[in-house]
Design a protein around this motif. Sequence first.
Motif, PDB file in Angstrom:
ATOM      1  N   ILE A 284       0.833  -1.194   0.000  1.00 15.98           N
ATOM      2  CA  ILE A 284       0.000   0.000   0.000  1.00 15.98           C
ATOM      3  C   ILE A 284       0.870   1.246   0.000  1.00 15.98           C
ATOM      4  N   PHE A 285       0.503   2.197  -0.872  1.00 13.69           N
ATOM      5  CA  PHE A 285       1.187   3.480  -0.956  1.00 13.69           C
ATOM      6  C   PHE A 285       0.163   4.566  -0.650  1.00 13.69           C
ATOM      7  N   THR A 286       0.471   5.406   0.318  1.00 11.76           N
ATOM      8  CA  THR A 286      -0.453   6.466   0.676  1.00 11.76           C
ATOM      9  C   THR A 286       0.282   7.790   0.783  1.00 11.76           C
ATOM     10  N   ALA A 287      -0.446   8.855   0.568  1.00 13.12           N
ATOM     11  CA  ALA A 287       0.101  10.206   0.594  1.00 13.12           C
ATOM     12  C   ALA A 287      -1.055  11.173   0.385  1.00 13.12           C
ATOM     13  N   PRO A 288      -0.883  12.442   0.744  1.00 11.60           N
ATOM     14  CA  PRO A 288      -1.909  13.427   0.414  1.00 11.60           C
ATOM     15  C   PRO A 288      -2.149  13.462  -1.096  1.00 11.60           C
ATOM     16  N   SER A 289      -3.349  13.829  -1.497  1.00 16.19           N
ATOM     17  CA  SER A 289      -3.684  13.888  -2.921  1.00 16.19           C
ATOM     18  C   SER A 289      -2.683  14.747  -3.679  1.00 16.19           C
ATOM     19  N   GLY A 290      -2.241  14.248  -4.833  1.00 17.42           N
ATOM     20  CA  GLY A 290      -1.319  14.984  -5.673  1.00 17.42           C
ATOM     21  C   GLY A 290       0.143  14.783  -5.348  1.00 17.42           C
ATOM     22  N   THR A 291       0.435  13.935  -4.328  1.00 13.62           N
ATOM     23  CA  THR A 291       1.831  13.734  -3.920  1.00 13.62           C
ATOM     24  C   THR A 291       2.534  12.667  -4.747  1.00 13.62           C
ATOM     25  N   GLY A 292       1.776  11.728  -5.334  1.00 10.35           N
ATOM     26  CA  GLY A 292       2.416  10.778  -6.226  1.00 10.35           C
ATOM     27  C   GLY A 292       2.129   9.311  -6.000  1.00 10.35           C
TER      28      GLY A 292
ATOM     29  N   ALA B 232       3.678   2.115   2.701  1.00 13.35           N
ATOM     30  CA  ALA B 232       4.678   3.149   2.460  1.00 13.35           C
ATOM     31  C   ALA B 232       3.983   4.498   2.375  1.00 13.35           C
ATOM     32  N   ILE B 233       4.369   5.420   3.244  1.00  8.19           N
ATOM     33  CA  ILE B 233       3.870   6.789   3.201  1.00  8.19           C
ATOM     34  C   ILE B 233       4.851   7.594   2.356  1.00  8.19           C
ATOM     35  N   LEU B 234       4.388   8.101   1.231  1.00  6.70           N
ATOM     36  CA  LEU B 234       5.280   8.677   0.231  1.00  6.70           C
ATOM     37  C   LEU B 234       5.520  10.167   0.449  1.00  6.70           C
ATOM     38  N   GLN B 235       6.742  10.574   0.125  1.00  5.15           N
ATOM     39  CA  GLN B 235       7.032  11.993  -0.036  1.00  5.15           C
ATOM     40  C   GLN B 235       8.046  12.137  -1.167  1.00  5.15           C
ATOM     41  N   GLN B 236       7.906  13.207  -1.929  1.00  2.76           N
ATOM     42  CA  GLN B 236       8.776  13.414  -3.077  1.00  2.76           C
ATOM     43  C   GLN B 236      10.173  13.837  -2.629  1.00  2.76           C
ATOM     44  N   ALA B 237      11.180  13.296  -3.319  1.00  2.53           N
ATOM     45  CA  ALA B 237      12.569  13.616  -2.997  1.00  2.53           C
ATOM     46  C   ALA B 237      13.433  13.367  -4.227  1.00  2.53           C
TER      47      ALA B 237
ATOM     48  N   ASN C 165      11.979   9.357  -5.784  1.00  2.00           N
ATOM     49  CA  ASN C 165      11.833  10.014  -7.071  1.00  2.00           C
ATOM     50  C   ASN C 165      11.094   9.066  -8.014  1.00  2.00           C
ATOM     51  N   ILE C 166      11.007   9.419  -9.271  1.00  2.00           N
ATOM     52  CA  ILE C 166      10.286   8.588 -10.244  1.00  2.00           C
ATOM     53  C   ILE C 166      11.304   7.699 -10.950  1.00  2.00           C
ATOM     54  N   SER C 167      11.544   6.519 -10.377  1.00  2.00           N
ATOM     55  CA  SER C 167      12.582   5.651 -10.920  1.00  2.00           C
ATOM     56  C   SER C 167      12.326   4.205 -10.526  1.00  2.00           C
ATOM     57  N   ASP C 168      12.943   3.281 -11.275  1.00  2.00           N
ATOM     58  CA  ASP C 168      12.917   1.860 -10.924  1.00  2.00           C
ATOM     59  C   ASP C 168      13.602   1.622  -9.589  1.00  2.00           C
ATOM     60  N   GLU C 169      14.601   2.433  -9.281  1.00  2.00           N
ATOM     61  CA  GLU C 169      15.303   2.287  -8.016  1.00  2.00           C
ATOM     62  C   GLU C 169      14.355   2.481  -6.833  1.00  2.00           C
ATOM     63  N   ALA C 170      13.430   3.430  -6.956  1.00  2.00           N
ATOM     64  CA  ALA C 170      12.454   3.662  -5.897  1.00  2.00           C
ATOM     65  C   ALA C 170      11.560   2.441  -5.700  1.00  2.00           C
ATOM     66  N   VAL C 171      11.137   1.835  -6.808  1.00  2.00           N
ATOM     67  CA  VAL C 171      10.309   0.623  -6.738  1.00  2.00           C
ATOM     68  C   VAL C 171      11.081  -0.508  -6.076  1.00  2.00           C
TER      69      VAL C 171
END
Length: 239
Positions: free
Chosen positions: A92-100, A158-163, A214-220
């Motif tokens: 499960i991935f959660t975050a405020p709307s629009g975070t990703g 996982a609680i997401l934040q952009q970095a 970030n937006i990458s395979d490494e993040a996955v």
Amino acid sequence: MFNAELAGHSFTIDDHYKEARHYFQDYITSQPGSPLTVSEAEIDALQKFKPYLSRGFLETRLLNRKIAQLLVDKDVLLFHASAVMLDGKAYIFTAPSGTGKSTHRSLWQAHFGSRLTVINDDNPFLHITPIQVTAYGSIFGGKDNLQTNTSAEVAGIAILQQAQLNSIRLLPPKDAYPLLFRQVYRAVGQEKMIKVLNLVSYLCNIPIYQLSCNISDEAVDLCYRTLSTKKGRKFCNEA
């Protein structure tokens, strides 16, 4: 009128508009359950705030809210998140709307392909006990309408934040609890809200992480490797 089963519980829905049956189509069952209906007056009240939406869609929204309200008594919460299933486990991935969260879900789809099933991309149901959490599909699957009538035990959240750089850390309950509470359906009534608060405490018994990504395979890869190998801890009894 039709019967629908969500999160393992059946409802007999007396609908007035065809949209309801359309949204519930993947969950229709022959098993009758708790009676459920929405009055025209309830639709009128909601339409004052959302005049651009059809009455059928508003009826469906109200039905979904009523189901979420009833399921609190069955230890089930509607949770704002993206839930996917991989090799029999839910992540499960959660975050405020629009975070990703949907962006991260799409990365998992690209990375794992047909091995991955999207349980729900916006509002899965979570059946929560002190020792296990199970994710279920629900009728609203977000802007991409991704949902599946299936269920799986949750490996972690996982609680997401952009970095710019990817990192992940296990959260203690005092940090995880308020972040999780922001994402749950707020039940109406004092007794039900107390139940919601207790269920969120139990939710802390599974691994909860802060994923800076970030937006990458490494993040996955980082997220999957961490959540798939970490065992739960009884955080809620810690100071």
